[in-house]
Design an enzyme around this catalytic site. Structure first.
Site, mmCIF file in Angstrom:
data_model
loop_
_atom_site.group_PDB
_atom_site.id
_atom_site.type_symbol
_atom_site.label_atom_id
_atom_site.label_comp_id
_atom_site.label_asym_id
_atom_site.label_seq_id
_atom_site.Cartn_x
_atom_site.Cartn_y
_atom_site.Cartn_z
ATOM 1 N N SER A 1 0.810 -1.218 0.000
ATOM 2 C CA SER A 1 0.000 0.000 0.000
ATOM 3 C C SER A 1 0.845 1.271 0.000
ATOM 4 O O SER A 1 0.436 2.287 -0.573
ATOM 5 C CB SER A 1 -0.966 0.001 1.191
ATOM 6 O OG SER A 1 -0.285 -0.290 2.390
ATOM 7 N N HIS B 1 1.988 4.817 4.103
ATOM 8 C CA HIS B 1 1.091 5.433 3.117
ATOM 9 C C HIS B 1 1.502 6.879 2.846
ATOM 10 O O HIS B 1 1.627 7.299 1.692
ATOM 11 C CB HIS B 1 -0.348 5.406 3.630
ATOM 12 C CG HIS B 1 -0.890 4.031 3.798
ATOM 13 N ND1 HIS B 1 -2.105 3.778 4.417
ATOM 14 C CD2 HIS B 1 -0.398 2.816 3.431
ATOM 15 C CE1 HIS B 1 -2.324 2.470 4.418
ATOM 16 N NE2 HIS B 1 -1.305 1.874 3.832
#
Length: 279
Positions: free
Chosen positions: A200, A256
């Site tokens: 991610s 992230h």
């Protein structure tokens, strides 16, 4: 190509997507404009436009020739983007090998921090081991904890990675992957000693790169605005820690955020370098 507003381009656009010709239809003034991503596909598109003008467009349901069948098969699609496919394949192999987070004996050599398995499993703090085990700087991106985690990241990687590899190059995607993975892993490890993993961070990096690159240079990716909004909302929700509250586990928020900022920085640097080169 330009068309009057009253011309129905849906049959044409279906055929173009069916043949893998990336394009966009824009309204400008009193006309519709058909824009292509790859100039090399212009002759085939022009022929289809001429057939449409004569009312001779091929049937959408018509069986494609042999090369088209290969192209639209799973194998053909993967071979067309070898870097995207290779990283995806490694992701699935290691996800199965590590039991999606259950097999600590296989996770231990891949995690950023060392894991001591005996007498009770726990993480060891410190970064000294990275000097002799440098692969740990990269391998956390291939650790996934649960099917939802794996599928979610794999779908986004396939979409974003394939855009870059098809419309720029596999080499560009590879180096974006390496740099963003390193920075996002560092960012998450800097926050504290945790067992973390997943693609991610890289995905947010590719998202930031695609979004900013299309605004600094001639657009090539045409990322739908809805995808950007959804991913940013997901990022903000993760920062609020709401996923842990509802029992979905902790999010690698620093990975992230670090990945997103790295992707934006790379888009800025590379677009500036390309602009200087073209001048």
């Amino acid at each position: 190509m330009s068309f009057p507003l009253n011309v129905d381009l849906l049959p044409l656009t279906k055929i173009l997507w069916g043949r893998g010709i990336s394009h966009q239809i824009l309204e400008h003034g009193n006309e519709q404009q058909l824009w292509l991503v790859q100039a090399g596909q212009a002759p085939e598109t022009l022929e289809l436009c001429q057939q449409m003008a004569r009312g001779e467009l091929p049937s959408i349901d018509a069986k494609p020739h042999t090369t088209s069948k290969l192209r639209f098969s799973i194998l053909g699609a993967m071979l067309a983007v070898p870097i995207t496919s290779s990283i995806l394949l490694i992701t699935f192999v290691l996800a199965l090998l590590t039991g999606l987070g259950d097999e600590l004996r296989y996770i231990a050599p891949l995690s950023f921090y060392q894991i001591l398995l005996q007498p009770e499993p726990h993480l060891l703090s410190g970064w000294q081991h990275l000097a002799t085990q440098p692969w740990r700087l990269m391998t956390p991106v291939w650790l996934h904890f649960g099917w939802l985690h794996l599928i979610f990241n794999s779908l986004w990687w396939w979409d974003l990675g394939r855009r870059i590899e098809q419309r720029q190059s596999g080499k560009r995607l590879f180096w974006l992957f390496v740099v963003i993975a390193l920075v996002s892993n560092f960012a998450q490890a800097w926050e504290g000693v945790h067992l973390f993993g997943g693609l991610s961070g890289v995905i947010y990096g590719l998202l930031g790169y695609i979004w900013l690159y299309d605004r600094l240079r001639t657009p090539v990716f045409f990322l739908p605005q809805g995808i950007l909004i959804f991913m940013l909302i997901w990022l903000i929700l993760g920062l609020t820690n709401i996923f842990a509250v509802v029992g979905m586990g902790n999010m690698a928020n620093m990975a992230h955020l670090g990945g997103l900022l790295t992707g934006l920085a790379l888009a800025f640097i590379l677009s500036m370098l390309e602009s200087r080169k073209s001048q």
